[in-house]
Design an enzyme around this catalytic site. Structure first.
Site, PDB file in Angstrom:
ATOM      1  N   TRP A  24       0.838  -1.220   0.000  1.00  0.00           N
ATOM      2  CA  TRP A  24       0.000   0.000   0.000  1.00  0.00           C
ATOM      3  C   TRP A  24       0.861   1.254   0.000  1.00  0.00           C
ATOM      4  O   TRP A  24       1.851   1.341   0.731  1.00  0.00           O
ATOM      5  CB  TRP A  24      -0.863  -0.019   1.265  1.00  0.00           C
ATOM      6  N   ILE A  25       0.464   2.258  -0.811  1.00  0.00           N
ATOM      7  CA  ILE A  25       1.017   3.607  -0.615  1.00  0.00           C
ATOM      8  C   ILE A  25      -0.125   4.608  -0.587  1.00  0.00           C
ATOM      9  O   ILE A  25      -1.169   4.398  -1.215  1.00  0.00           O
ATOM     10  CB  ILE A  25       2.051   4.041  -1.683  1.00  0.00           C
ATOM     11  N   ASN A  26       0.117   5.694   0.153  1.00  0.00           N
ATOM     12  CA  ASN A  26      -0.768   6.858  -0.001  1.00  0.00           C
ATOM     13  C   ASN A  26       0.060   8.116  -0.179  1.00  0.00           C
ATOM     14  O   ASN A  26       0.900   8.144  -1.102  1.00  0.00           O
ATOM     15  CB  ASN A  26      -1.886   6.921   1.057  1.00  0.00           C
ATOM     16  N   ASP A  27      -0.083   9.123   0.608  1.00  0.00           N
ATOM     17  CA  ASP A  27       0.411  10.470   0.289  1.00  0.00           C
ATOM     18  C   ASP A  27       1.879  10.529  -0.156  1.00  0.00           C
ATOM     19  O   ASP A  27       2.741   9.883   0.453  1.00  0.00           O
ATOM     20  CB  ASP A  27       0.342  11.372   1.530  1.00  0.00           C
TER      21      ASP A  27
ATOM     22  N   TRP B 225      -4.244   0.179   4.165  1.00  0.00           N
ATOM     23  CA  TRP B 225      -3.594   1.204   4.978  1.00  0.00           C
ATOM     24  C   TRP B 225      -3.273   0.657   6.379  1.00  0.00           C
ATOM     25  O   TRP B 225      -4.078  -0.056   6.970  1.00  0.00           O
ATOM     26  CB  TRP B 225      -4.515   2.429   5.087  1.00  0.00           C
TER      27      TRP B 225
ATOM     28  N   THR C  77       2.391  12.078   7.277  1.00  0.00           N
ATOM     29  CA  THR C  77       2.853  12.999   6.221  1.00  0.00           C
ATOM     30  C   THR C  77       3.669  14.184   6.735  1.00  0.00           C
ATOM     31  O   THR C  77       3.430  14.693   7.823  1.00  0.00           O
ATOM     32  CB  THR C  77       1.606  13.424   5.414  1.00  0.00           C
TER      33      THR C  77
ATOM     34  N   ASP D 174       0.551  16.898   9.313  1.00  0.00           N
ATOM     35  CA  ASP D 174       0.976  17.183   7.941  1.00  0.00           C
ATOM     36  C   ASP D 174       1.649  18.551   7.780  1.00  0.00           C
ATOM     37  O   ASP D 174       1.180  19.407   7.001  1.00  0.00           O
ATOM     38  CB  ASP D 174      -0.218  17.050   6.971  1.00  0.00           C
TER      39      ASP D 174
ATOM     40  N   ASP E 257     -12.707  16.549   2.018  1.00  0.00           N
ATOM     41  CA  ASP E 257     -13.789  16.015   1.173  1.00  0.00           C
ATOM     42  C   ASP E 257     -13.225  15.101   0.082  1.00  0.00           C
ATOM     43  O   ASP E 257     -13.725  15.080  -1.048  1.00  0.00           O
ATOM     44  CB  ASP E 257     -14.568  17.155   0.485  1.00  0.00           C
TER      45      ASP E 257
HETATM   46  N1  DQQ Z   1      -2.578  10.489   5.276  1.00  0.00           N
HETATM   47  C1  DQQ Z   1      -3.508  11.551   5.460  1.00  0.00           C
HETATM   48  C2  DQQ Z   1      -2.726  12.532   6.250  1.00  0.00           C
HETATM   49  C3  DQQ Z   1      -1.966  11.668   7.176  1.00  0.00           C
HETATM   50  C4  DQQ Z   1      -1.618  10.501   6.330  1.00  0.00           C
HETATM   51  C5  DQQ Z   1      -4.008  12.114   4.147  1.00  0.00           C
HETATM   52  C6  DQQ Z   1      -1.651   9.183   7.036  1.00  0.00           C
HETATM   53  O1  DQQ Z   1      -3.522  13.467   6.919  1.00  0.00           O
HETATM   54  O2  DQQ Z   1      -0.820  12.296   7.695  1.00  0.00           O
HETATM   55  O3  DQQ Z   1      -4.246  11.115   3.223  1.00  0.00           O
HETATM   56  O4  DQQ Z   1      -1.260   8.142   6.195  1.00  0.00           O
END
Ligand code: DQQ
Length: 579
Positions: A59-62, A86, A122, A187, A275
């Protein structure tokens, strides 16, 4: 040809009804952290993208801390080392010299101290005077409070900066103070220098129930105090994730470094993630009040400008000193089910890095894929002087329709037939795209591109425009309609959409560029005025052949003075064994 188009219309109409039931009509959004759905998993490794950023697995996100430093681009990212949903979040790390081919490295920031034991979330990189580098990121502590931590490179003689040392005084910022929600405080942005010569950062937060970009200042980037007012706050929502703050010069596609001297006439942009999409405001950073003052405040946040009108979240930008431009990266989630993601063994990609700048009127940001992506272009197909009458369909043959870069200019033969614009559509553009689909005739449009289409069009993705006349100006609707993108039920298949203003008296052409990359369809309309990133999982075409068409279903004839398409080669994206 006419016959197949008629069939297309029929199937589109039928399938739209069905998919409306599946999708609901309430503006349902991308699943940020997908919940398990009760659908069987149809998995094909052909959905894995060939030139969009993703790690070898999981998995990846930000995107985190993107930067250009000592000749190398660094991309960090939220990463689950243990699976494809996640959780267990650490900072993955890759490096590149061209933003397209990436070398995977070991984890840069791991969950191994009390101030990040529940997640290394993040954050951003800042280059301090003397070429000193620092990263500030959010940690989730043992009580699940969100705190801000610092890391610096361990070994400056390593060009890839593989190892990072955590500051002894972490966490450097704690969630204290009246009204601050300690579970909604995260963040941090890249730093900039304020009027008193001190460093500033902004942190996304919930303050007294409002969303805020809290302002902190420091002399040394290690010891921070909160400024008594936020950089900016709003009561129209209760939390902003991933704020991004940067300067831009109207009409200048060159980027600005926020910690260098900002030229006269520059504007500032505050981007926030909420949102399930990334919104922004244009304004000024007022030195006297040490705060961001938007040019326009819209109470209804549905009307706020968006970086991208599709599946694109938690974006972060950086100043690229190599080419003097600002680049923005965003995360694009899967829109299949989490059981699919488990079966695939991966989830999440990053959109192609985009150059971002402000239009000459200072009214909206423009974006365009970084020029380096063009190095992947293979054989070129070129058509000129096409004419698309009502119902016209032109098949674009000769490229790899699963991996392509397509650029089309649409020229209007007359603008008199434009239907009137209704401003209420701005409140729910997706609804309008569902109603004004690719087969629903209007005065001017819909015209555009159909990609990943099966032989009989029962499966296809349409990216299209419509032209409306407002009081003084023309409004262009751009939709990326996924409702027929897959015959498979249970996927998230919205009709994304955004509007942009256009001086059609002056510029009679509307451009569309679409990057197709297996399960990614990333589109840039009106020279980058509206961008729409989408994920698609076709089943009928996935192991066969897909078709691509330019089309016009509007009453007014549309010319295509220029159509170019290229097959795209596979990039070396985090291929194992490269490290
Ligand atoms: N992803 C959120 C951020 C947080 C991070 C936004 C956690 O607010 O820091 O997608 O994976």
């Amino acid at each position: 040809m006419a016959q197949s188009w008629a069939f297309f219309l029929l199937v589109v109409l039928c399938f739209c009804c069905v998919s409306d039931l599946i999708c609901g009509s309430n503006g349902e959004r991308v699943f940020l952290y997908p919940q398990s759905q009760k659908v069987s998993s149809i998995v094909s490794q052909r959905y894995r993208t060939a030139y969009h950023f993703q790690p070898p697995k999981n998995w990846i996100n930000d995107p985190n801390g993107p930067m250009y430093y000592n000749g190398i681009y660094h991309e960090f990212y939220q990463y689950n080392p243990n699976g494809s949903v996640w959780g267990n979040i650490v900072w993955g790390h890759s490096v590149s010299t061209d933003l397209i081919n990436w070398i995977p490295l070991e984890t840069a920031i791991a969950r191994d101290t009390p101030s990040d034991i529940n997640g290394c979330w993040t954050g951003s990189a800042t280059i301090l005077p003397g070429n000193r580098l620092v990263i500030i990121y959010t940690g989730a502590d043992p009580e699940k409070r969100q705190v801000q931590n610092i890391v610096v490179p361990k070994n400056m003689s390593d060009p890839y900066l593989r190892e990072w040392t955590k500051a002894g005084n972490n966490p450097v910022i704690q969630p204290v103070g009246p009204g601050l929600n300690s579970g909604q405080f995260r963040d941090p942005t890249t730093g900039w220098v304020g009027p008193d010569g001190l460093w500033r950062i902004a942190v996304g937060a919930e303050l007294n129930g409002d969303s805020a970009a809290l302002l902190y200042k420091s002399k040394d980037f290690l010891n921070w105090t909160r400024v008594d007012h936020p950089l900016y706050s709003s009561n129209s929502s209760s939390m902003w994730e991933c704020p991004d703050f940067f300067a831009v010069l109207p009409g200048n596609s060159g980027g600005l470094d926020l910690s260098a001297a900002i030229p006269n006439g520059a504007k500032h942009v505050l981007k926030m993630s909420l949102d399930s999409c990334d919104k922004y405001m244009i304004g000024v950073y007022d030195l006297k009040s040490d705060s961001f003052i938007p040019d326009t405040v819209l109470d209804d946040r549905r009307l706020w400008l968006r970086i991208d009108y599709g599946n694109f979240y938690a974006s972060k930008s950086f100043f690229d000193s190599k080419k003097g431009r600002r680049i923005i990266w965003g995360w694009t989630n899967e829109t299949d089910s989490s059981s699919d993601d488990v079966a695939k063994g991966w989830a999440g990609i990053h959109a192609i890095p985009r150059t971002i700048w402000l239009d000459s009127h200072g009214k909206q940001l423009l974006q365009w894929p970084v020029e380096e992506v063009e190095s992947l272009r293979g054989n070129e197909i070129n058509h000129q002087g096409l004419e698309l009458k009502k119902g016209g369909l032109f098949e674009i043959k000769g490229t790899d329709s699963f991996q392509a870069d397509v650029e089309i200019d649409f020229e209007l033969t007359s603008i008199d037939k434009a239907d009137p614009f209704d401003p209420s559509w701005l409140l729910d553009v997706e609804k309008h795209c569902r109603e004004a689909g690719a087969s629903v005739n209007a005065g001017i449009g819909p015209f555009g591109l159909v990609v990943l289409a099966s032989d009989n069009m029962e499966e296809h993705t349409a990216v299209h425009f419509r032209v409306y006349k407002s009081e003084q100006k023309y409004m262009i609707l751009m939709c990326s309609d996924l409702r027929s993108s897959s015959l498979r039920p249970g996927l998230y298949t919205p009709a994304y959409g955004g509007f942009f203003e256009y001086d059609l008296e002056k510029e009679k052409k509307i451009s569309l560029r679409t990057l197709i990359d297996r399960s990614a369809v990333e589109s840039f309309g009106g020279s980058g005025r509206v961008c729409i990133m989408a994920r698609v999982y076709p089943v009928a075409v996935v192991d066969g052949v897909a078709h691509m068409y330019a089309f016009n279903n509007g009453s007014a004839t549309v010319r295509v003075p220029q159509l170019r398409a290229w097959s795209m080669r596979r990039a070396q994206v985090n291929v194992k064994g490269m490290e």
